[in-house]
Design an enzyme around this catalytic site. Structure first.
Site, PDB file in Angstrom:
ATOM      1  N   LYS A  37      22.649  33.314 -10.517  1.00  0.00           N
ATOM      2  CA  LYS A  37      21.362  33.444 -10.391  1.00  0.00           C
ATOM      3  C   LYS A  37      20.425  32.130 -11.015  1.00  0.00           C
ATOM      4  O   LYS A  37      20.238  32.203 -12.070  1.00  0.00           O
ATOM      5  CB  LYS A  37      20.964  34.754 -11.409  1.00  0.00           C
ATOM      6  CG  LYS A  37      19.635  35.551 -10.978  1.00  0.00           C
ATOM      7  CD  LYS A  37      19.547  36.978 -11.618  1.00  0.00           C
ATOM      8  CE  LYS A  37      18.094  37.427 -11.333  1.00  0.00           C
ATOM      9  NZ  LYS A  37      17.676  37.717 -10.179  1.00  0.00           N
TER      10      LYS A  37
HETATM   11  N1  PMP Z   1      19.821  39.254  -4.543  1.00  0.00           N
HETATM   12  C1  PMP Z   1      18.920  38.423  -5.153  1.00  0.00           C
HETATM   13  C2  PMP Z   1      18.612  37.115  -4.302  1.00  0.00           C
HETATM   14  C3  PMP Z   1      18.237  38.874  -6.398  1.00  0.00           C
HETATM   15  O1  PMP Z   1      17.427  38.100  -6.877  1.00  0.00           O
HETATM   16  C4  PMP Z   1      18.502  40.246  -6.892  1.00  0.00           C
HETATM   17  C5  PMP Z   1      17.895  40.729  -8.243  1.00  0.00           C
HETATM   18  N2  PMP Z   1      18.597  40.139  -9.199  1.00  0.00           N
HETATM   19  C6  PMP Z   1      19.424  40.820  -6.401  1.00  0.00           C
HETATM   20  C7  PMP Z   1      20.199  40.470  -5.091  1.00  0.00           C
HETATM   21  C8  PMP Z   1      19.936  42.288  -6.741  1.00  0.00           C
HETATM   22  O2  PMP Z   1      20.778  42.191  -8.208  1.00  0.00           O
HETATM   23  P1  PMP Z   1      20.388  43.124  -9.140  1.00  0.00           P
HETATM   24  O3  PMP Z   1      20.682  44.671  -8.474  1.00  0.00           O
HETATM   25  O4  PMP Z   1      21.678  42.765 -10.064  1.00  0.00           O
HETATM   26  O5  PMP Z   1      19.204  43.163  -9.911  1.00  0.00           O
END
Ligand code: PMP
Length: 305
Positions: free
Chosen positions: A159
């Site tokens: 991330k």
């Molecule tokens: N893909 C992207 C590009 C994201 O930014 C997110 C949000 N964090 C997700 C998927 C979903 O991840 P999560 O369920 O851990 O928030």
């Protein structure tokens, strides 16, 4: 506008919201290498507050830092505690937590040298991310003209702030065209992920989601997979194309901010009945019971304040 609260945790200390500033020559601001998380805390039935899957979010923050080769100057335990403490000092019973690890000021070349690695944790209230009514009625989605990252160009499992330039461009394009969210395809043309969500489709009662090869390993995605397994709903992690999802009976996005958001339309084609389908509804209901502490089977996922 984000709703201001009193304090932000910055490099180990609480500072007033308005004083949590950085210098304009902060390395990350110029070159985009920071890693961050988005975490939610829910107010449970019993009046207590619980952070959802905090351990997994902190693990992913440290994994992102490892991928980005950033040395976080705090332990996992310290960062977890600081996330909870930031909610407490701001008297938030429910809200969103945003830790971010970034490269501070010092040298200005691309090579960050010994510039300090800094950590901030902010918290705020955040309702339905994809707009009023999105969780109930579903949203309208457009396949983006922007391709999602190739695994050898950006580090898709991390991330990393810079990865989100692609997300912002795609999101803005979709919104300007009157849609709610952008769905991106990968470099081979298969469905990848949205600007801030993973995607699932349902056909004939069976679920399919993108494999983890080149997407962010979503914690909500993992939660939905585990809930579906418990309910014996068939599920595969396999690539699929945009025309396959056009003919899905149901589709939905998952994300910490977006939670489980039904998709009612993709590229102007109605998905299923154009409203939240039965599988999506069942998963949504189970998810919200878990995050609000109503299902003891999943109490491991809750970290009480
Ligand atoms: N893909 C992207 C590009 C994201 O930014 C997110 C949000 N964090 C997700 C998927 C979903 O991840 P999560 O369920 O851990 O928030």
């Amino acid at each position: 506008m984000v709703q201001k609260v009193e304090k932000i945790w910055l490099d180990g200390k609480f500072v007033p919201w308005d004083q949590a500033n950085v210098h304009v020559l902060t390395h990350t601001l110029h070159y985009g290498l920071a890693v961050f998380e988005g975490i939610r805390c829910y107010l449970c039935n019993d009046g207590k507050s619980a952070v959802f899957r905090l351990r997994e979010h902190i693990d992913r923050l440290f994994d992102s830092a490892q991928i980005g080769d950033l040395k976080i100057p705090f332990s996992k335990k310290e960062v977890s505690e600081a996330c909870k403490e930031t909610l407490r000092v701001n008297k938030l019973k429910e809200g969103y937590i945003r830790p971010i690890v970034f490269i501070g000021e010092g040298v200005m070349g691309v090579y960050p040298g010994d510039n300090p690695i800094r950590l901030a944790i902010a918290t705020w209230s955040w309702g339905a991310y994809l707009g009023e009514g999105a969780l109930e009625k579903g949203i309208r989605v457009k396949v983006s003209s922007y391709t999602r990252h190739h695994v050898n160009v950006m580090m898709t499992k991390a991330k990393i702030s810079g990865n989100y330039v692609n997300s912002v461009l795609a999101k803005r394009e979709a919104m300007k065209m009157g849609y709610d969210e952008a769905l991106m395809l990968d470099t081979e043309g298969y469905v990848s992920e949205a600007s801030g969500e993973n995607i699932f489709m349902v056909k004939n009662g069976a679920m399919k989601t993108t494999p983890l090869t080149s997407i962010l390993p979503g914690i909500t995605r993992d939660s939905v997979i585990q809930i579906a397994k418990g309910k014996k709903i068939p599920l595969v992690e396999d690539r699929f194309t945009r025309d396959e999802i056009y003919t899905a009976h149901e589709a939905f996005f998952t994300g910490t901010a977006a939670e489980i958001t039904p998709i009612r339309e993709i590229d102007d084609r109605t998905i299923g009945q154009g409203k939240t389908g039965p599988v999506t509804k069942e998963l949504q209901a189970a998810f919200f019971e878990i995050v609000r502490g109503k299902n003891p089977e999943f109490k491991e996922w809750l970290d009480y304040l």
